[in-house]
Motif scaffolding. Structure first.
Motif, PDB file in Angstrom:
ATOM      1  N   THR A   1      21.831  17.963  42.247  1.00 17.90           N
ATOM      2  CA  THR A   1      21.456  17.805  43.660  1.00 17.90           C
ATOM      3  C   THR A   1      22.125  16.597  44.315  1.00 17.90           C
ATOM      4  O   THR A   1      22.179  16.526  45.542  1.00 17.90           O
ATOM      5  CB  THR A   1      19.930  17.684  43.811  1.00 17.90           C
ATOM      6  N   ASP A   2      22.633  15.651  43.525  1.00 19.77           N
ATOM      7  CA  ASP A   2      23.295  14.464  44.062  1.00 19.77           C
ATOM      8  C   ASP A   2      24.815  14.600  44.131  1.00 19.77           C
ATOM      9  O   ASP A   2      25.498  13.689  44.591  1.00 19.77           O
ATOM     10  CB  ASP A   2      22.952  13.239  43.205  1.00 19.77           C
ATOM     11  N   ARG A   3      25.355  15.701  43.680  1.00 18.57           N
ATOM     12  CA  ARG A   3      26.812  15.868  43.638  1.00 18.57           C
ATOM     13  C   ARG A   3      27.381  16.097  45.028  1.00 18.57           C
ATOM     14  O   ARG A   3      26.769  16.777  45.854  1.00 18.57           O
ATOM     15  CB  ARG A   3      27.179  17.044  42.737  1.00 18.57           C
ATOM     16  N   PRO A   4      28.572  15.541  45.276  1.00 15.54           N
ATOM     17  CA  PRO A   4      29.188  15.754  46.585  1.00 15.54           C
ATOM     18  C   PRO A   4      29.564  17.223  46.772  1.00 15.54           C
ATOM     19  O   PRO A   4      30.072  17.863  45.855  1.00 15.54           O
ATOM     20  CB  PRO A   4      30.436  14.871  46.538  1.00 15.54           C
ATOM     21  N   THR A   5      29.307  17.743  47.953  1.00 12.42           N
ATOM     22  CA  THR A   5      29.632  19.139  48.238  1.00 12.42           C
ATOM     23  C   THR A   5      30.988  19.283  48.920  1.00 12.42           C
ATOM     24  O   THR A   5      31.502  20.391  49.047  1.00 12.42           O
ATOM     25  CB  THR A   5      28.556  19.770  49.141  1.00 12.42           C
ATOM     26  N   ASP A   6      31.573  18.160  49.331  1.00 15.41           N
ATOM     27  CA  ASP A   6      32.857  18.192  50.023  1.00 15.41           C
ATOM     28  C   ASP A   6      34.000  17.683  49.146  1.00 15.41           C
ATOM     29  O   ASP A   6      35.058  17.319  49.641  1.00 15.41           O
ATOM     30  CB  ASP A   6      32.780  17.357  51.300  1.00 15.41           C
ATOM     31  N   LEU A   7      33.796  17.672  47.826  1.00 12.45           N
ATOM     32  CA  LEU A   7      34.792  17.126  46.916  1.00 12.45           C
ATOM     33  C   LEU A   7      34.880  17.988  45.662  1.00 12.45           C
ATOM     34  O   LEU A   7      33.863  18.328  45.061  1.00 12.45           O
ATOM     35  CB  LEU A   7      34.395  15.696  46.513  1.00 12.45           C
ATOM     36  N   MET A   8      36.089  18.345  45.278  1.00  9.19           N
ATOM     37  CA  MET A   8      36.347  18.986  43.987  1.00  9.19           C
ATOM     38  C   MET A   8      36.924  17.906  43.077  1.00  9.19           C
ATOM     39  O   MET A   8      37.784  17.138  43.504  1.00  9.19           O
ATOM     40  CB  MET A   8      37.359  20.120  44.118  1.00  9.19           C
TER      41      MET A   8
ATOM     42  N   PRO B   1      27.376  25.173  26.253  1.00 11.86           N
ATOM     43  CA  PRO B   1      26.860  26.182  25.329  1.00 11.86           C
ATOM     44  C   PRO B   1      25.944  27.135  26.087  1.00 11.86           C
ATOM     45  O   PRO B   1      25.347  26.759  27.090  1.00 11.86           O
ATOM     46  CB  PRO B   1      26.083  25.352  24.304  1.00 11.86           C
ATOM     47  N   TYR B   2      25.860  28.383  25.602  1.00  9.38           N
ATOM     48  CA  TYR B   2      24.999  29.334  26.307  1.00  9.38           C
ATOM     49  C   TYR B   2      24.386  30.333  25.333  1.00  9.38           C
ATOM     50  O   TYR B   2      24.846  30.488  24.208  1.00  9.38           O
ATOM     51  CB  TYR B   2      25.775  30.069  27.399  1.00  9.38           C
ATOM     52  N   VAL B   3      23.340  30.995  25.809  1.00  8.61           N
ATOM     53  CA  VAL B   3      22.688  32.062  25.052  1.00  8.61           C
ATOM     54  C   VAL B   3      22.989  33.413  25.703  1.00  8.61           C
ATOM     55  O   VAL B   3      23.427  34.340  25.042  1.00  8.61           O
ATOM     56  CB  VAL B   3      21.164  31.829  24.953  1.00  8.61           C
ATOM     57  N   THR B   4      22.789  33.522  27.021  1.00 12.74           N
ATOM     58  CA  THR B   4      22.982  34.818  27.689  1.00 12.74           C
ATOM     59  C   THR B   4      23.962  34.797  28.856  1.00 12.74           C
ATOM     60  O   THR B   4      24.513  35.836  29.207  1.00 12.74           O
ATOM     61  CB  THR B   4      21.637  35.362  28.235  1.00 12.74           C
ATOM     62  N   ARG B   5      24.204  33.657  29.500  1.00 12.98           N
ATOM     63  CA  ARG B   5      25.004  33.625  30.729  1.00 12.98           C
ATOM     64  C   ARG B   5      26.043  32.519  30.681  1.00 12.98           C
ATOM     65  O   ARG B   5      25.744  31.377  30.361  1.00 12.98           O
ATOM     66  CB  ARG B   5      24.068  33.400  31.920  1.00 12.98           C
ATOM     67  N   THR B   6      27.293  32.869  31.028  1.00  9.93           N
ATOM     68  CA  THR B   6      28.367  31.882  31.095  1.00  9.93           C
ATOM     69  C   THR B   6      29.306  32.248  32.240  1.00  9.93           C
ATOM     70  O   THR B   6      29.046  33.182  32.993  1.00  9.93           O
ATOM     71  CB  THR B   6      29.126  31.794  29.745  1.00  9.93           C
ATOM     72  N   HIS B   7      30.403  31.521  32.366  1.00 10.70           N
ATOM     73  CA  HIS B   7      31.428  31.812  33.362  1.00 10.70           C
ATOM     74  C   HIS B   7      32.786  31.458  32.774  1.00 10.70           C
ATOM     75  O   HIS B   7      32.874  30.655  31.854  1.00 10.70           O
ATOM     76  CB  HIS B   7      31.183  31.033  34.664  1.00 10.70           C
ATOM     77  N   ASP B   8      33.843  32.076  33.300  1.00 15.12           N
ATOM     78  CA  ASP B   8      35.196  31.746  32.871  1.00 15.12           C
ATOM     79  C   ASP B   8      35.586  30.400  33.460  1.00 15.12           C
ATOM     80  O   ASP B   8      35.288  30.103  34.618  1.00 15.12           O
ATOM     81  CB  ASP B   8      36.195  32.804  33.340  1.00 15.12           C
ATOM     82  N   CYS B   9      36.263  29.607  32.654  1.00 16.68           N
ATOM     83  CA  CYS B   9      36.689  28.289  33.112  1.00 16.68           C
ATOM     84  C   CYS B   9      37.811  27.810  32.209  1.00 16.68           C
ATOM     85  O   CYS B   9      37.832  28.131  31.020  1.00 16.68           O
ATOM     86  CB  CYS B   9      35.507  27.321  33.045  1.00 16.68           C
ATOM     87  N   PHE B  10      38.710  27.009  32.736  1.00 13.14           N
ATOM     88  CA  PHE B  10      39.774  26.410  31.932  1.00 13.14           C
ATOM     89  C   PHE B  10      39.820  24.905  32.156  1.00 13.14           C
ATOM     90  O   PHE B  10      39.773  24.135  31.229  1.00 13.14           O
ATOM     91  CB  PHE B  10      41.130  27.049  32.258  1.00 13.14           C
ATOM     92  N   TYR B  11      39.902  24.475  33.414  1.00 18.74           N
ATOM     93  CA  TYR B  11      39.859  23.048  33.756  1.00 18.74           C
ATOM     94  C   TYR B  11      38.483  22.755  34.342  1.00 18.74           C
ATOM     95  O   TYR B  11      38.100  23.327  35.354  1.00 18.74           O
ATOM     96  CB  TYR B  11      40.957  22.674  34.744  1.00 18.74           C
ATOM     97  N   HIS B  12      37.768  21.839  33.726  1.00 14.90           N
ATOM     98  CA  HIS B  12      36.387  21.558  34.121  1.00 14.90           C
ATOM     99  C   HIS B  12      36.301  20.928  35.501  1.00 14.90           C
ATOM    100  O   HIS B  12      37.016  19.986  35.820  1.00 14.90           O
ATOM    101  CB  HIS B  12      35.755  20.615  33.089  1.00 14.90           C
ATOM    102  N   SER B  13      35.404  21.458  36.327  1.00 15.41           N
ATOM    103  CA  SER B  13      35.102  20.872  37.624  1.00 15.41           C
ATOM    104  C   SER B  13      33.843  20.024  37.492  1.00 15.41           C
ATOM    105  O   SER B  13      32.778  20.535  37.161  1.00 15.41           O
ATOM    106  CB  SER B  13      34.879  21.949  38.682  1.00 15.41           C
ATOM    107  N   LEU B  14      33.978  18.752  37.770  1.00 19.24           N
ATOM    108  CA  LEU B  14      32.859  17.813  37.643  1.00 19.24           C
ATOM    109  C   LEU B  14      31.834  17.971  38.759  1.00 19.24           C
ATOM    110  O   LEU B  14      30.715  17.485  38.639  1.00 19.24           O
ATOM    111  CB  LEU B  14      33.393  16.382  37.656  1.00 19.24           C
ATOM    112  N   THR B  15      32.204  18.638  39.836  1.00 17.17           N
ATOM    113  CA  THR B  15      31.301  18.739  40.977  1.00 17.17           C
ATOM    114  C   THR B  15      30.705  20.121  41.183  1.00 17.17           C
ATOM    115  O   THR B  15      29.725  20.256  41.919  1.00 17.17           O
ATOM    116  CB  THR B  15      32.031  18.312  42.270  1.00 17.17           C
ATOM    117  N   THR B  16      31.259  21.155  40.535  1.00 17.96           N
ATOM    118  CA  THR B  16      30.751  22.496  40.809  1.00 17.96           C
ATOM    119  C   THR B  16      30.440  23.352  39.582  1.00 17.96           C
ATOM    120  O   THR B  16      29.692  24.317  39.710  1.00 17.96           O
ATOM    121  CB  THR B  16      31.737  23.280  41.703  1.00 17.96           C
ATOM    122  N   CYS B  17      31.007  23.073  38.427  1.00 20.27           N
ATOM    123  CA  CYS B  17      30.728  23.899  37.241  1.00 20.27           C
ATOM    124  C   CYS B  17      29.261  23.762  36.832  1.00 20.27           C
ATOM    125  O   CYS B  17      28.730  22.656  36.768  1.00 20.27           O
ATOM    126  CB  CYS B  17      31.605  23.471  36.059  1.00 20.27           C
ATOM    127  N   LEU B  18      28.639  24.897  36.529  1.00 21.23           N
ATOM    128  CA  LEU B  18      27.248  24.901  36.085  1.00 21.23           C
ATOM    129  C   LEU B  18      27.113  25.773  34.841  1.00 21.23           C
ATOM    130  O   LEU B  18      27.573  26.911  34.829  1.00 21.23           O
ATOM    131  CB  LEU B  18      26.322  25.438  37.175  1.00 21.23           C
TER     132      LEU B  18
END
Length: 191
Positions: free
Chosen positions: A60-67, A99-116
């Motif tokens: 909730t504290d992450r900037p929304t206007d920055l990748m 790590p995940y049990v049931t849900r993940t997403h494709d990713c290669f370069y980690h986004s510090l502001t948007t990856c969940l």
């Protein structure tokens, strides 16, 4: 492919917040870099501290206007007007794992502001091993960050295995900190 399909694909990538391999950032001037970093309270930090700070920040504290994207050798900040590129330490690469049990997403370069990731604020046991030497690089009990990831600074030019245990489930996957390695590991399913 229709324009609508292309727009939907681009929107999906933007919403996941993760960059595909081969995506290269543009650069800007030193004055504009300082202005962007200052606007987000990052000017007094080096790249390593910026990564640690942003990855561990409450969602909730992450900037929304920055990748903020982590490559194997650089950290790239992007806003609506510019990109800022900072070098990472020469001997280390940051690898972020969801790590995940049931849900993940494709990713290669980690986004510090948007990856969940799926498992936010969960206790896990992590073992990271160098495949060439058999040396255990990380062996610790920790908790995932609010974004569902955990991050580690690993030696550059290393390949090996990540194993994570959570509530009786275990999963493992390979990693690489070579120039073409992923900084965002989202394929570690625990069964």
């Amino acid at each position: 492919m229709t324009r609508a399909a292309i727009a939907i694909a681009a929107l999906a990538l933007a919403l996941t917040g993760c960059a595909a391999p081969g995506a290269e950032p543009a650069t800007t001037t030193a004055a504009s870099q300082e202005q962007l970093l200052s606007a987000h309270g990052l000017a007094a930090m080096d790249a390593r501290h910026m990564i640690d700070h942003l990855d561990q920040q409450q969602v909730t504290d992450r900037p929304t206007d920055l990748m903020a994207s982590v490559y194997t050798d650089k950290l790239v900040f992007s806003d609506a007007e510019q990109d800022v590129v900072l070098d990472l330490p020469q001997d280390l690469t940051y690898v972020s794992i969801a790590p995940y049990v049931t849900r993940t997403h494709d990713c290669f370069y980690h986004s510090l502001t948007t990856c969940l990731g799926e498992l936010d604020n969960e206790d896990v046991k992590v073992t990271i091993t160098d495949e060439d030497t058999g040396q255990v690089l990380v062996e610790e009990e920790t908790a995932t960050f609010d974004n569902g990831f955990i991050g580690f600074w690993l030696p550059r030019e290393t390949t090996g295995t990540i194993e994570i245990t959570h509530q009786g489930r275990t999963g493992a996957t390979e990693f690489s900190t070579t120039a073409d390695g992923a900084t965002c590991v989202t394929d570690l399913q625990m069964t």
